[in-house]
Design a protein around this motif. Sequence first.
Motif: not given
Length: 205
Positions: A68-75
């Motif tokens: 979840l907190p990772l840029p690009v692949i998260g969210g």
Amino acid sequence: MSRRLAAEIATLTLEHLWLVLIAIGVAALIAVPGAIALTRRPAWRRWVLGLANILQTIPSLALFGFLLPLPVIGGIGRHTAIVALCVYALLPILRNTLLGILGVDAGVLESAVAMGMTRNQILWRVELPLAVPAILAGLRIATVATIGTATIAAAIGAGGLGVFIFRGIATVDTSVVLAGAVPAALMALLADEGLEWIEKRLSRA
């Protein structure tokens, strides 16, 4: 069953199927070439398979949380769920493809070399065709497992049949849980039977 509920089940089933198909497709595009590379580089096998095994042991909900907190692949959303589902699908496809290629009879390979085939020709005309049943077995295992794991994807807003399961748990309503669990189980059974049938047909060929 009301029309509204039936329509929602159909919509979420299609969402669930879409998540699984994308995840398995991406995992296969990574795992099959990866396994081919590992047959040519034995020194890498232990480390790559070890990493895949470690990733496989991470609880699915925890992996979603890590991503979840990772840029690009998260969210929040489907893209994060697809990444997580791909991670879980990699190992069975990778391992079975590797075992299928390495399991080709040495005499068959020697005959191919004697016929003057190049390394690439042996791969495409001998090793991969003979490894197809093993590859399909890996795809079958990965698909059935992914269908089950994809229900948890609803926890991060990815949709699918897990929406019913989480809704039923929140409202303590068994019928709502079953509205998600039963179609997911049927999907897994159909995928298992269908891929097993294809696998057996190719094994006899």
